[in-house]
Design an enzyme around this catalytic site. Structure first.
Site, PDB file in Angstrom:
ATOM      1  N   GLU A 437       0.861  -1.188   0.000  1.00 26.23           N
ATOM      2  CA  GLU A 437       0.099   0.054  -0.122  1.00 26.23           C
ATOM      3  C   GLU A 437       0.772   1.446  -0.081  1.00 26.23           C
ATOM      4  OE1 GLU A 437      -2.834  -0.195  -0.767  1.00 26.23           O
ATOM      5  OE2 GLU A 437      -3.332  -2.114  -0.270  1.00 26.23           O
ATOM      6  N   ASP A 489       3.577  -5.444  -5.661  1.00 26.52           N
ATOM      7  CA  ASP A 489       3.544  -6.799  -4.973  1.00 26.52           C
ATOM      8  C   ASP A 489       5.083  -7.167  -4.735  1.00 26.52           C
ATOM      9  OD1 ASP A 489       0.977  -7.191  -4.903  1.00 26.52           O
ATOM     10  OD2 ASP A 489       0.684  -8.308  -6.848  1.00 26.52           O
TER      11      ASP A 489
END
Length: 524
Positions: A437, A489
């Site tokens: 995030e 990721d």
């Protein structure tokens, strides 16, 4: 009573299936009579079209012809604006229906389901309901496909109520929006954002073409029945399930029935989210969990600063700007602060009356509170403490609008996190989500032209490498299309691992000798 007491009463009324079954269709029949019934053969003046529409939108959160919501303006993310889009149709478009006799099949199924239960249009002229289905089909045809709207730059058309009235005169826009946003004043200069102006024009033309028929009223009542029928007895739920199987197929049914307690919990949470949020946070999210989560995030932020120093493609000025951006990032962990303010939550529900004897009327009463929270409050002021997810959900997100990352309490549960887990497990699970995030804040740098002072050739080399890695994975992946998520990721994993290594320098690690895995293996 308190908001908590009302939530419990609501849940109990939902669980009282014996009473719901005994009341049958009567609660809905009484409500339908208040809005003019089916109005098929009734002699006398029918209720005004716009008057009925206003009632459905303001009292029952039913939007037959267009959907209204409040959201940020693309030109100014800090300002909320009224937004209008096509409605959510319960039936799929005719083009997606494999059967050639689409209308006939749908007509028979609906006629045999909850229309019979309510004494619906089958008692009137034989073609009245089939005409209504034809109207629905025509209404669906004027929807502009999303991809076409994107290609033509039609996703956000800024206008006013006055201009909307000129372009789509069949709707009394000012009165309808005044009803939805009452008691907030509205005028013809009120800014509006329309997501599909071609649909709004086509919808208005269709309403004018069909205005002499009773079709418009039947369609509105049909939408109201569809919206409120989940609060009725089991015959309605069986009818909804049967219709869903016909329209979407058995495997594609959107109406898989839940256990009753689960349905009632979902309904209660949709109307009493801050109440349930407070109860769940007090149950599963102690202060020591919040403290450890905040310490982990601080470690991950420090690791991110270190990673920024190692980026070859980023120039020094951009590097400093990126660090400032991270330092100014607002972090929300566990729950929005206001849900623990019991007095404030009670005030929100003070005018709501709940009766354990009447689940259907409880749902109708709660729709008014939902209207105030969904329309009135967001338009009156932008609340930064309003989350897009519930505290119990397992879903984090980054808000560009508020430069905020949110990690709900639901994420800090096994298998992602536990205060007694080895740090390797916590960093390898929730830690990766946290770093992911944080990296969302840098999307702009990766996009073409997003960082003009950066070394674009070095950046492109890194981008090409990541695209190739994902496209050669053996799965059908468009590495360019998924680049932003893929970079978050892979980068998130690297940053979380570095943060874990830094953590070990200050904290003693727990071992799991019976598992036989090293700390690194536990992390991954």
């Amino acid at each position: 009573g308190s908001a908590k007491e009302k939530a419990i009463q609501f849940y109990r009324s939902c669980m009282d299936t014996q009473r719901i079954e005994s009341q049958g269709t009567q609660p809905l029949k009484d409500l339908l009579n208040q809005v003019g019934g089916w109005n098929i053969t009734r002699v006398g003046k029918a209720k005004d079209f716009n008057e009925t529409l206003q009632t459905l939108m303001s009292r029952y959160s039913t939007f037959p012809f267009f959907r209204v919501h409040v959201g940020p303006s693309p030109s100014d993310l800090k300002t909320n604006i009224i937004q209008i889009d096509h409605p959510e149709f319960e039936m799929p478009p005719e083009s997606k229906f494999k059967e050639k006799n689409y209308l006939e099949v749908t007509y028979q199924r609906l006629k045999n389901s909850y229309l019979l239960l309510l004494g619906g249009p089958q008692d009137g002229p034989p073609d009245s309901f089939s005409l209504t289905l034809s109207f629905i089909s025509n209404l669906q045809r004027v929807v502009t496909p999303l991809q076409e709207r994107q290609q033509r730059g039609m996703l956000f058309f800024r206008t006013t109520i006055r201009e909307l009235q000129e372009k789509a005169p069949a709707i009394d826009w000012l009165s309808c929006l005044q009803a939805v946003f009452h008691p907030m004043p509205m005028n013809l200069s009120q800014p509006i954002a329309v997501h599909d102006m071609d649909y709004i024009r086509g919808m208005s033309q269709l309403i004018e073409q069909w205005h002499k028929e009773r079709v418009l009223h039947i369609y509105m009542i049909l939408c109201l029945v569809g919206n409120l029928s989940p609060a009725l007895d089991s015959r309605f739920q069986d009818a909804r399930l049967e219709l869903s199987k016909i329209l979407y197929g058995r495997m594609g049914s959107r109406m898989i029935p839940d256990e009753r307690w689960r349905k009632c919990l979902t309904d209660t949470s949709s109307f009493f989210e801050p109440v349930l949020g407070q109860m769940i946070v007090q149950e599963i999210f102690p202060q020591q969990t919040k403290k450890l989560a905040e310490q982990m995030l601080s470690e991950i932020q420090d690791a991110l600063y270190g990673q920024l120093d190692q980026l070859e493609w980023m120039d020094e000025q951009t590097r400093q700007e990126a660090k400032v951006s991270i330092s100014k990032l607002q972090v929300e962990i566990g729950y929005p602060a206001h849900i623990l303010q019991t007095a404030k939550v009670n005030l929100e529900y003070q005018n709501l009356e709940i009766n354990e004897d009447t689940f259907f009327l409880n749902v109708v009463a709660c729709l008014k509170v939902l209207r105030e929270n969904s329309y009135l409050k967001p338009l009156q002021h932008d609340s930064q403490d309003k989350w897009h997810v519930s505290p119990w959900t397992v879903h984090s997100y980054y808000s560009i609008r508020h430069h905020t990352v949110v990690f709900p309490a639901g994420m800090f549960r096994s298998p992602f996190f536990h205060i007694e887990f080895p740090s390797a497990v916590n960093f390898g699970a929730i830690g990766v989500f946290m770093a992911h995030e944080l990296l969302h804040t840098f999307y702009g740098y990766v996009l073409p032209g997003g960082c003009p002072t950066c070394n674009r050739s070095a950046l492109q080399k890194s981008v090409d490498c990541l695209v190739e890695q994902y496209e050669s994975s053996g799965f059908k992946v468009n590495g360019t299309f998924t680049l932003l998520e893929n970079s978050a990721d892979t980068g998130g994993l690297a940053i979380a691992y570095q943060a874990y290594k830094n953590w070990l320098k200050k904290h003693k690690e727990k071992d799991l000798p019976k598992i036989g895995l090293s700390h690194d293996q536990l992390f991954y």
